[in-house]
Design a protein around this motif. Structure first.
Motif, PDB file in Angstrom:
ATOM      1  N   ASN A 120      48.018  70.701  64.203  1.00  0.00           N
ATOM      2  CA  ASN A 120      49.050  69.844  64.786  1.00  0.00           C
ATOM      3  C   ASN A 120      49.851  70.548  65.878  1.00  0.00           C
ATOM      4  O   ASN A 120      50.927  71.088  65.667  1.00  0.00           O
ATOM      5  CB  ASN A 120      49.976  69.300  63.705  1.00  0.00           C
ATOM      6  CG  ASN A 120      49.280  68.290  62.820  1.00  0.00           C
ATOM      7  OD1 ASN A 120      48.672  68.678  61.813  1.00  0.00           O
ATOM      8  ND2 ASN A 120      49.327  67.031  63.191  1.00  0.00           N
ATOM      9  N   TYR A 169      43.652  68.780  65.230  1.00  0.00           N
ATOM     10  CA  TYR A 169      44.761  67.851  65.476  1.00  0.00           C
ATOM     11  C   TYR A 169      45.655  68.347  66.622  1.00  0.00           C
ATOM     12  O   TYR A 169      46.799  68.746  66.423  1.00  0.00           O
ATOM     13  CB  TYR A 169      45.562  67.614  64.193  1.00  0.00           C
ATOM     14  CG  TYR A 169      44.711  67.115  63.059  1.00  0.00           C
ATOM     15  CD1 TYR A 169      44.177  65.829  63.088  1.00  0.00           C
ATOM     16  CD2 TYR A 169      44.396  67.940  61.979  1.00  0.00           C
ATOM     17  CE1 TYR A 169      43.355  65.381  62.056  1.00  0.00           C
ATOM     18  CE2 TYR A 169      43.583  67.502  60.950  1.00  0.00           C
ATOM     19  CZ  TYR A 169      43.070  66.214  60.992  1.00  0.00           C
ATOM     20  OH  TYR A 169      42.257  65.778  59.982  1.00  0.00           O
ATOM     21  N   GLN A 184      48.023  62.539  64.007  1.00  0.00           N
ATOM     22  CA  GLN A 184      47.359  62.430  62.713  1.00  0.00           C
ATOM     23  C   GLN A 184      47.718  63.621  61.824  1.00  0.00           C
ATOM     24  O   GLN A 184      48.453  64.524  62.224  1.00  0.00           O
ATOM     25  CB  GLN A 184      45.843  62.361  62.925  1.00  0.00           C
ATOM     26  CG  GLN A 184      45.405  61.236  63.843  1.00  0.00           C
ATOM     27  CD  GLN A 184      45.761  59.862  63.302  1.00  0.00           C
ATOM     28  OE1 GLN A 184      45.157  59.381  62.342  1.00  0.00           O
ATOM     29  NE2 GLN A 184      46.741  59.212  63.913  1.00  0.00           N
ATOM     30  N   ASN A 185      47.219  63.618  60.590  1.00  0.00           N
ATOM     31  CA  ASN A 185      47.447  64.727  59.657  1.00  0.00           C
ATOM     32  C   ASN A 185      48.939  64.944  59.397  1.00  0.00           C
ATOM     33  O   ASN A 185      49.417  66.063  59.271  1.00  0.00           O
ATOM     34  CB  ASN A 185      46.811  66.014  60.197  1.00  0.00           C
ATOM     35  CG  ASN A 185      46.770  67.139  59.175  1.00  0.00           C
ATOM     36  OD1 ASN A 185      46.461  66.924  58.008  1.00  0.00           O
ATOM     37  ND2 ASN A 185      47.093  68.341  59.618  1.00  0.00           N
TER      38      ASN A 185
END
Length: 514
Positions: A171, A201, A44-45
């Motif tokens: 991330n 994330y 995601q992100n």
């Protein structure tokens, strides 16, 4: 009830030639077969791709890892660092540069982005040396072992965490790793996988965490609740006292993990945390889910789990075990698709896939196991960076990335470092029609081929390739391009331009083992 997740595999690394395509185990793929697209919350992100599309460099010491980070064109220039051998305090020093911020007592990924660290060859072991991620984004750590990292005693590293993340990290994908201690806090160890101070994330997948007092945490205190969106799947936690993980605030998705021998407690959801706990196998353990050691409640949504010889303590003011009759007390929305194995086959699937040097194998989502697809079969793999040689030029690891460079006098506006930055738009020129440029290493390195890639308008006449450590002439000729010579172990290779009809411009001075 079956939850579903679509496993997405693609290639992380560009084509790796003979120098880089070394088996990782039995059976073990080459580095080019690594999975590239992270799943779970790391998808995601904007996703997590690490150094995909960047230059590839091999490192056998911690100093070389830091050097690779510090010699990039910028702190966000993508890079893939293939690691082989044992990384420890003895071979890890601080390296300075505009594209890095490193430290001698840990592998420091600080204020950077777009980096992959992947174990290759006979394996990569970070021995008593932790990996620290701070103020960074888009990081992949794959196929490495991190063991015996201490916060007290000697030597100490990374606050005692095998892998730690803190302070505005986004991330991160940690995949196929082996994280291990040899005792609890009294023996000098802390967490195996800790997250704190605004980290989001993250996915931890196909990893083993063992022999520790603390598996890991999300949030360092009851007020550190901004960390969120963490996925744990297909991991094995064994012989852990507690924190598998400890959650303070935020949302976590925990599925298809195998828990064995949790001594005091397991998934500890508190301070408003919400955990979606699906299709896990809990075995020979105590208090595997609940809120423990606090009166600040956490929550969970459960489905499909198996509790095999699990014991539960009695509820109290700071003790709220989810069992023995485990039911949901919240709902958690997961934004990505996934396919979870049924819990009954989790022990066998995890045994075949989790940890470093297991061939990067993954679950099919239906109790089977598969290996990732090679790079060439995936049309969505990132395009090679300028430093990746085109067809007809050398393949394999460009040994110049992460090395040093020097030379004779240089023309205004050019730099020695421009010949090893993976950027064809920058270059070195001598101050006149002749001169020399060198690539150098801290330890002896075997080279048998170089590629002199000229910038537009360059004019190289006659040249000599020299063993820069001895002055011996390895090859003579005219023009740039690929130059092959007898394999030579040296700390320095020099390209000496002895004549030209115009201005020589060397954009990249690539070096290869074969």
């Amino acid at each position: 009830m079956r939850t579903t997740v679509a496993l997405r595999l693609s290639a992380l690394l560009g084509t790796v030639g003979a120098a880089g395509a070394i088996a990782l185990g039995a059976p073990a793929p080459s580095a080019e077969a690594a999975a590239a697209v992270a799943d779970g919350f790391a998808s995601q992100n904007g996703g997590t791709t690490g150094g995909a599309g960047g230059a590839t460099v091999r490192a056998t010491t911690g100093t070389q890892i830091h050097s690779a980070l510090c010699t990039r064109a910028s702190s966000s220039t993508p890079i893939i660092i293939q690691v082989e051998g044992t990384i420890n305090h003895g071979n890890t020093t601080k390296v300075s540069g505009s594209s890095c911020n490193t430290a001698a007592d840990k592998i420091e990924l600080k204020e950077i982005s777009n980096v992959t660290i992947i174990g290759v060859g006979a394996g990569a072991t970070f021995d008593q040396l932790g990996i620290h991620i701070r103020d960074s984004s888009n990081i992949i750590i794959q196929n490495v072992t991190v063991k015996n990292v201490k916060k007290s005693g000697s030597p100490t590293s990374n606050g005692g965490d095998a892998i730690g993340m803190e302070s505005t990290v986004r991330n991160v994908w940690v995949d196929h790793t082996t994280l291990a201690a040899s005792g609890g806090e009294s023996a000098g160890y802390d967490g195996l996988f800790d997250i704190k101070d605004d980290v989001k994330y993250v996915t931890l997948s196909y990893s083993t965490l063992s022999n520790s007092g603390r598996g890991g945490l999300i949030g360092s205190s009851e007020t550190d609740t901004a960390n969120s969106f963490i996925t744990f799947h297909h991991n094995k936690y064994s012989n852990i006292d507690s924190r598998t993980p400890l959650l303070r605030g935020g949302i976590a998705h925990i599925y298809n993990n195998h828990y064995v021998g949790l001594v005091e407690s397991g998934i500890n959801s508190r301070a408003g945390a919400k955990a979606k706990v699906d299709n896990n196998y809990f075995q020979n353990s105590k208090d595997v889910l609940g809120t423990f050691y606090t009166d600040q409640a956490g929550y969970w949504q459960v489905s499909g789990n198996i509790f095999d010889n699990v014991t539960w303590s009695s509820p109290g003011s700071e003790n709220n075990p989810a069992g023995p009759n485990v039911t949901s007390n919240t709902t958690v929305s997961i934004p990505y698709s996934f396919t979870a194995d049924t819990a009954s086959c989790v022990p066998s699937v995890v045994a075949s896939t989790a940890g470093a040097n297991t061939g990067l194998k993954v679950s099919t989502g239906s109790c089977g196991v598969t290996s990732p697809s090679p790079t060439t079969s995936n049309p969505s793999s990132p395009s090679p960076s300028p430093s990746t040689s085109p067809t007809g030029n050398p393949t394999g690891v460009n040994l110049s990335i992460g090395a040093g460079s020097d030379g004779s006098s240089k023309a205004s506006g050019t730099s020695y470092g421009d010949v090893r930055d993976g950027n064809l738009t920058t270059f070195w020129s001598p101050s006149g029609a002749t001169g020399d440029i060198s690539i150098k290493w801290g330890t002896a390195t075997t080279v048998s081929k170089i590629n002199i890639r000229e910038a537009s308008g360059s004019s190289i006449g006659a040249y000599q390739v020299l063993n820069g450590a001895t002055g011996a002439v390895l090859k003579s000729g005219t023009g740039g391009g690929v130059i092959t010579f007898s394999a030579t172990s040296t700390t320095k290779i020099t390209f000496k331009i002895t004549s030209s009809s115009g201005t020589p411009k060397v954009a990249e001075f690539e070096t290869y083992a074969s």
